[in-house]
Write an enzyme that holds these catalytic residues in place. Sequence first.
Site, PDB file in Angstrom:
ATOM      1  CB  THR A  55       9.634  -6.459  -1.590  1.00 59.00           C
ATOM      2  OG1 THR A  55       9.561  -6.716  -0.190  1.00 59.00           O
ATOM      3  CG2 THR A  55       8.251  -6.241  -2.139  1.00 59.00           C
ATOM      4  CG  ASP A  83       2.935   1.053   7.075  1.00 60.93           C
ATOM      5  OD1 ASP A  83       3.691   0.827   6.112  1.00 60.93           O
ATOM      6  OD2 ASP A  83       2.548   0.164   7.853  1.00 60.93           O
ATOM      7  NE  ARG A 129      -0.568   2.456   4.961  1.00 62.93           N
ATOM      8  CZ  ARG A 129       0.386   1.586   4.604  1.00 62.93           C
ATOM      9  NH1 ARG A 129       1.385   2.004   3.862  1.00 62.93           N
ATOM     10  NH2 ARG A 129       0.325   0.332   4.963  1.00 62.93           N
ATOM     11  NE  ARG A 144      -1.933  -2.166   3.284  1.00 59.76           N
ATOM     12  CZ  ARG A 144      -2.335  -2.569   4.505  1.00 59.76           C
ATOM     13  NH1 ARG A 144      -3.432  -2.091   5.049  1.00 59.76           N
ATOM     14  NH2 ARG A 144      -1.598  -3.419   5.183  1.00 59.76           N
ATOM     15  N   GLY A 145       2.146   1.104   0.281  1.00 60.87           N
ATOM     16  CA  GLY A 145       3.002   2.261   0.501  1.00 60.87           C
ATOM     17  C   GLY A 145       3.146   3.237  -0.655  1.00 60.87           C
ATOM     18  CE  LYS A 163      14.928   2.269   5.525  1.00 59.16           C
ATOM     19  NZ  LYS A 163      14.323   1.405   6.548  1.00 59.16           N
ATOM     20  CD  GLU A 223       7.962  -1.095  -2.952  1.00 60.17           C
ATOM     21  OE1 GLU A 223       6.959  -0.478  -2.564  1.00 60.17           O
ATOM     22  OE2 GLU A 223       8.140  -2.323  -2.779  1.00 60.17           O
ATOM     23  CG  ASP A 224       6.778   2.065   0.123  1.00 65.08           C
ATOM     24  OD1 ASP A 224       7.380   1.094  -0.396  1.00 65.08           O
ATOM     25  OD2 ASP A 224       6.130   1.962   1.181  1.00 65.08           O
ATOM     26  CB  SER A 261      16.182  -6.670   2.453  1.00 58.64           C
ATOM     27  OG  SER A 261      14.934  -7.049   1.924  1.00 58.64           O
ATOM     28  N   GLY A 262      15.698  -5.449  -0.510  1.00 56.32           N
ATOM     29  CA  GLY A 262      15.610  -5.758  -1.936  1.00 56.32           C
ATOM     30  C   GLY A 262      14.843  -7.046  -2.215  1.00 56.32           C
TER      31      GLY A 262
HETATM   32  P1  IMP Z   1      12.483  -4.992   1.347  1.00 56.84           P
HETATM   33  O1  IMP Z   1      11.814  -6.230   0.820  1.00 56.84           O
HETATM   34  O2  IMP Z   1      13.318  -5.281   2.549  1.00 56.84           O
HETATM   35  O3  IMP Z   1      13.252  -4.225   0.299  1.00 56.84           O
HETATM   36  O4  IMP Z   1      11.404  -4.054   1.960  1.00 56.84           O
HETATM   37  C1  IMP Z   1      10.264  -3.834   1.400  1.00 56.84           C
HETATM   38  C2  IMP Z   1       9.164  -3.267   2.230  1.00 56.84           C
HETATM   39  O5  IMP Z   1       9.487  -3.038   3.623  1.00 56.84           O
HETATM   40  C3  IMP Z   1       8.827  -1.932   1.679  1.00 56.84           C
HETATM   41  O6  IMP Z   1       7.999  -2.058   0.554  1.00 56.84           O
HETATM   42  C4  IMP Z   1       8.153  -1.288   2.862  1.00 56.84           C
HETATM   43  O7  IMP Z   1       6.804  -1.663   2.873  1.00 56.84           O
HETATM   44  C5  IMP Z   1       8.843  -1.863   4.062  1.00 56.84           C
HETATM   45  N1  IMP Z   1       9.833  -0.907   4.624  1.00 56.84           N
HETATM   46  C6  IMP Z   1      11.175  -1.012   4.607  1.00 56.84           C
HETATM   47  N2  IMP Z   1      11.765   0.023   5.219  1.00 56.84           N
HETATM   48  C7  IMP Z   1      10.760   0.823   5.643  1.00 56.84           C
HETATM   49  C8  IMP Z   1      10.733   2.087   6.356  1.00 56.84           C
HETATM   50  O8  IMP Z   1      11.749   2.687   6.728  1.00 56.84           O
HETATM   51  N3  IMP Z   1       9.497   2.583   6.600  1.00 56.84           N
HETATM   52  C9  IMP Z   1       8.344   1.967   6.222  1.00 56.84           C
HETATM   53  N4  IMP Z   1       8.327   0.802   5.534  1.00 56.84           N
HETATM   54  C10 IMP Z   1       9.528   0.225   5.264  1.00 56.84           C
HETATM   55 MG    MG Z   2       5.913  -1.585   0.507  1.00 59.62          MG
END
Ligand code: IMP
Ligand code: MG
Length: 173
Positions: free
Chosen positions: A102, A154, A160, A39-40, A126, A94-95, A99-100
């Site tokens: 997703t 969020d 949000r 939803r971000g 990040k 994407e918001d 980690s990458g």
């Molecule tokens: P990843 O799979 O670790 O890259 O993270 C993906 C998801 O984690 C993002 O789409 C966000 O929904 C959530 N996320 C990661 N860092 C943050 C943050 O600092 N604030 C809010 N949501 C976050």
């Molecule tokens: Mg997200």
Amino acid sequence: MLTTEEIQTRVAELSSQISTDYKQIASKQKPLLIVGVLRGCFIFLADLTRAMTITHQVDFIALQSYTKANTTGAVELRLDLLSDIAGKHVLIIEDIVDSGYTMRYLLKLIEARQPASVRVCTLLSKPSKRKVKVGLDYIGFKIPNVFVVGYGLDYDNRYRTLANIGRVVLESE
Ligand code: IMP
Ligand code: MG
């Protein structure tokens, strides 16, 4: 961390860059399809797409990642796209890429459906938290390893709709 003005300026730049780039490659036969990751993305996507000067379609997908609970990077598809993406130029919105995991999952899923092209636009990145390498074509801001909320992002589904982006300071810190 980021003011409304800083965000709006950067969103306008991204929107203009994306419009210029896709004017070269998108066509009636191979249209641009914006894919928002719920939803971000919803506020960023609304501002970005309304400022775009190229015809485009919009669709959404919802993914759930369990990276908070464990670091295996398990990602689950919760809501699929309604559109057929074969032959379309897909731009994922994407918001934040952390980690990458997703984004890696999503890219694999989209690429398997034979789009004309796939690119990624993320408001925030990040880089210091990256576990897997993913190509990001448009990045709004690179931020350090802190948890942020606002402008769609969020904490426990709250904050949000803040107009700016702020850092969450956890009690343990
Ligand atoms: P990843 O799979 O670790 O890259 O993270 C993906 C998801 O984690 C993002 O789409 C966000 O929904 C959530 N996320 C990661 N860092 C943050 C943050 O600092 N604030 C809010 N949501 C976050
Ligand atoms: Mg997200």
